[in-house]
Design a protein around this motif. Structure first.
Motif: not given
Length: 156
Positions: A78-86, A103-106
């Motif tokens: 249920s956590m909306p997480f979109t990976l950008q880099n690893s 919608n918060t950069l983490v």
């Protein structure tokens, strides 16, 4: 950003289905949104099928030729997480994820320091993390550092 529950756990191996089941059941009872695991003991390329019912996203850092070490990060369905880099440590000692969480950069970081030489290793790992990270920082792990000197029973 709404409150999120982050757990960090040195699991000392997650290769048996029974142990995985107990660990995941406990994390569900804690309502963990992001779980950071150390010492998963997954060998690279030999990661077992992990359930996608509660945690829908899994990320791993494993040692290439050994089941020692290993860091994994799991994100609740249920956590909306979109990976950008690893950034994945080839030795299986850290894993850094950068992305959008609601919608918060983490940046989410999982670390597992060695049993000796922790301080130089931590300096290198934190320097690497500092150059990688953006936004809110979430860190979990096992630093293998005693915060107090061990009690000496012979001390007066």
């Amino acid at each position: 950003m709404a409150e999120i529950v982050v757990t960090s756990w040195n699991v000392r191996g997650l290769n048996t289905p029974q142990k995985r089941s107990r660990v995941f059941q406990h994390l569900r009872s804690l309502h963990s949104d992001i779980s950071i695991f150390q010492e998963t003991h997954f060998k690279r390329g030999k990661i077992p099928n992990l359930p996608l019912t509660y945690f829908s996203q899994w990320y791993h850092s494993s040692h290439a030729s050994s089941k020692s070490r290993g860091v994994s990060i799991a994100i609740r369905k249920s956590m909306p997480f979109t990976l950008q880099n690893s950034m994945i440590d080839p030795e299986g000692r850290y894993l850094f994820l950068k992305g959008l969480l609601a919608n918060t950069l983490v940046t989410v970081a999982g670390v597992y320091a060695p049993n000796s030489g922790q301080i130089p290793w931590l300096i290198d790992a934190l320097t690497t993390l500092q150059s990688f990270r953006e936004g809110l920082l979430i860190v979990g792990g096992d630093l293998n550092v005693a915060l107090e000197p061990p009690l000496d029973s012979t001390a007066k």
